[in-house]
Design an enzyme around this catalytic site. Structure first.
Site, PDB file in Angstrom:
ATOM      1  N   GLU A 113     -12.408   0.380  -9.993  1.00  8.58           N
ATOM      2  CA  GLU A 113     -11.712  -0.795 -11.282  1.00  8.58           C
ATOM      3  C   GLU A 113     -13.187  -1.137 -12.247  1.00  8.58           C
ATOM      4  OE1 GLU A 113     -12.547  -1.684  -7.781  1.00  8.58           O
ATOM      5  OE2 GLU A 113     -10.082  -1.871  -7.878  1.00  8.58           O
ATOM      6  N   ARG A 155       0.265   3.822  -3.022  1.00  3.92           N
ATOM      7  CA  ARG A 155      -0.194   5.586  -2.661  1.00  3.92           C
ATOM      8  C   ARG A 155       0.923   6.060  -2.634  1.00  3.92           C
ATOM      9  NH1 ARG A 155      -5.760   3.749   0.117  1.00  3.92           N
ATOM     10  NH2 ARG A 155      -5.623   2.129  -0.440  1.00  3.92           N
ATOM     11  N   GLU A 200       0.708  -1.013   0.353  1.00  7.03           N
ATOM     12  CA  GLU A 200       0.082  -0.376  -0.194  1.00  7.03           C
ATOM     13  C   GLU A 200       0.896   1.152   0.580  1.00  7.03           C
ATOM     14  OE1 GLU A 200      -3.100   0.076  -0.563  1.00  7.03           O
ATOM     15  OE2 GLU A 200      -4.251  -1.747   0.467  1.00  7.03           O
ATOM     16  N   THR A 254      -1.010   0.611 -10.738  1.00  5.50           N
ATOM     17  CA  THR A 254      -1.818   0.220 -10.418  1.00  5.50           C
ATOM     18  C   THR A 254      -2.253   0.501  -8.892  1.00  5.50           C
ATOM     19  OG1 THR A 254      -3.102  -2.335  -9.608  1.00  5.50           O
ATOM     20  CG2 THR A 254      -1.296  -0.693  -7.913  1.00  5.50           C
ATOM     21  N   ASP A 290      -4.551  -9.720  -8.477  1.00  2.00           N
ATOM     22  CA  ASP A 290      -4.583  -8.872  -9.402  1.00  2.00           C
ATOM     23  C   ASP A 290      -3.636  -8.306 -10.166  1.00  2.00           C
ATOM     24  OD1 ASP A 290      -4.923  -7.880  -7.125  1.00  2.00           O
ATOM     25  OD2 ASP A 290      -6.758  -6.528  -7.220  1.00  2.00           O
TER      26      ASP A 290
END
Ligand code: DMJ
Length: 453
Positions: A347, A84, A80, A433, A213
């Site tokens: 998404e 981010r 994360e 992503t 994913d």
């Protein structure tokens, strides 16, 4: 206007904290970032820049200069924080050219390096950035690291080496690839769990949604970001996609194509909201597909987009559930109460964005606008935007969180769907992503500059 509403309320009620609780009108802290603060500020930076919100971008920058501090005793999620914070800072640097963002990104990258101190070099999921002690999620099969976590560092770490001149970051992620390439894959599939001590797979669960994913996404994008020189990544991507098609992709009796989950050889006919990103991925990869398959992959992307649109359309709120099923007589509908929530995820809109850019079929703008209307009707509250606990219920039951990815991704992809294609052309920019922008590293070493825009 949506971005202004989300940003202004964050600023008013939660400034400097990670996220906003739009109903309680106070800050929200997630354990994912430990004591690192300001997730919404860093995640929103490039969206503010792209939307021309100059004053807001400046206030975000000066908060970062004065307050963004990585010298904290904090156990963080390596994944994360990478997607981010490192991604957000790198993107802000490439767009604005402001040195502070480059400096902070590299500083944070260095803090994450101890996560790789495992016998195999597959990083831990959690890391205390002060002590450098790592561990894995207690719930992960046999102490494993997670494919979608250690497999989603490649793009950012490649850029960290590029910008710092220190090869260590790229070496760490290339070693992950070496470990993966040595392992035998069950039916050509990549299990979600890999033990960092033994270097062996954990449970044979395979998913193109949660836990798997973005590993697949980063294989494709590693190839694209290398100016199509990283042929190993390309081959791994297309081999993986071929196995996914054979073993996970199915068509419902009502004609909807979906991606199931694979558990030790048995299929669970469930598709997550997270899995919906794959429509855009298949379409983005289409032009590099093996001989004669380009149209097939574009079509597969379109079919996944349609299925995910149906998952939205079959709800009361016209926003999709966290997971939907194709069994027990239903198609594209959540049947379990704990799968009916919508947390402002991007998404489906992400897939509309790629499909729009790659086909210009007007239905993708229409579907995106339906999502805007649903967000405005059901998620917008006086204090910002909130997720919903049940998209099938006639009254809004708010979860009271304005996720930072709503500003980083959902609103950015919406904005791009209604912009011209020359704003951030796909042949020059790769979206990480979390929808942060990384330039293609051109084989002739010349970077794409923002001036080009
Ligand atoms: C984001 O943080 C990223 O898109 C990640 O890859 C998956 N989950 C969220 C959004 O749903």
């Amino acid at each position: 206007q949506m971005m202004k509403h989300a940003w202004n309320n964050y600023k008013r009620y939660a400034w400097g904290l990670n996220e906003l609780k739009p109903i309680s009108r106070e800050g929200h802290s997630s354990s994912l970032f430990g004591n690192i603060k300001g997730a919404t500020i860093v995640d929103a930076l490039d969206t503010l820049f792209i939307m021309g919100m100059k004053d807001e971008f400046q206030e975000a920058k000066s908060w970062i200069e004065k307050n963004l501090d990585f010298n904290v005793n904090a156990e963080v999620s390596v994944f994360e924080v990478n997607i981010r914070f490192v991604g957000g800072l790198l993107s802000a640097y490439y767009l604005s050219g402001e040195e502070i963002f480059r400096k902070k990104a590299v500083e944070l990258g260095v803090k994450l390096l101890p996560a790789f101190h495992t016998p195999s070099g597959i990083p831990w999921a959690l890391l205390n950035i002060k002590s450098g002690i790592g561990r894995n999620w207690p719930w992960a099969s046999g102490g494993s690291s997670i494919l979608a976590e250690f497999g989603t560092l490649h793009l950012e770490f490649t850029h960290l080496s590029h910008l710092s001149g220190d090869p260590v970051f790229a070496e760490k992620v290339m070693n992950i690839r070496t470990v993966l390439n040595k392992l035998k894959k069950p039916k050509g599939l990549y299990p979600n769990y890999l033990n960092p001590s033994s270097g062996q797979w954990g449970q044979h669960h395979v998913s193109v949604g949660g836990l798997g994913d973005s590993f697949y996404e980063y294989l494709l994008k590693a190839w694209l970001m290398s100016d199509k020189t990283d042929l190993e990544a390309k081959e791994m991507y297309f081999d993986a996609v071929q196995a996914i098609e054979t073993h996970l992709i199915r068509k419902s009796s009502g004609g909807l194509t979906y991606i199931a989950e694979w558990k030790g050889g048995l299929l669970e006919h469930k598709m997550g909201h997270l899995t919906c990103f794959a429509g855009g991925m298949f379409a983005l990869g289409a032009e590099g597909a093996p001989e004669g398959l380009a149209q097939h992959y574009l079509q597969l992307g379109a079919e996944i987009a349609r299925t995910c649109h149906e998952s939205y359309n079959r709800t009361f709120m016209k926003l999709g559930p966290e997971a939907f099923r194709f069994d027990g007589g239903v198609e594209a509908i959540a049947t379990r109460q704990n799968e009916k929530y919508y947390i402002l995820r991007p998404e489906v809109i992400e897939t509309y964005m790629y499909m729009w850019r790659l086909t210009h079929d007007p239905k993708y703008r229409k579907w995106a606008w339906e999502a805007v209307e649903a967000l405005e009707s059901h998620c917008r509250v006086t204090g910002g935007y909130s997720g919903l606990r049940d998209v099938y219920f006639v009254h809004e039951n708010y979860d009271d969180v304005q996720q930072s990815f709503f500003l980083a991704e959902t609103l950015k992809y919406l904005y791009l769907i209604f912009s011209d294609d020359d704003l951030l052309p796909l042949e020059h920019w790769i979206f990480n992503t979390e929808a942060h922008l990384l330039p293609v590293l051109r084989a002739d070493k010349k970077e794409v500059e923002v001036k080009e825009k």
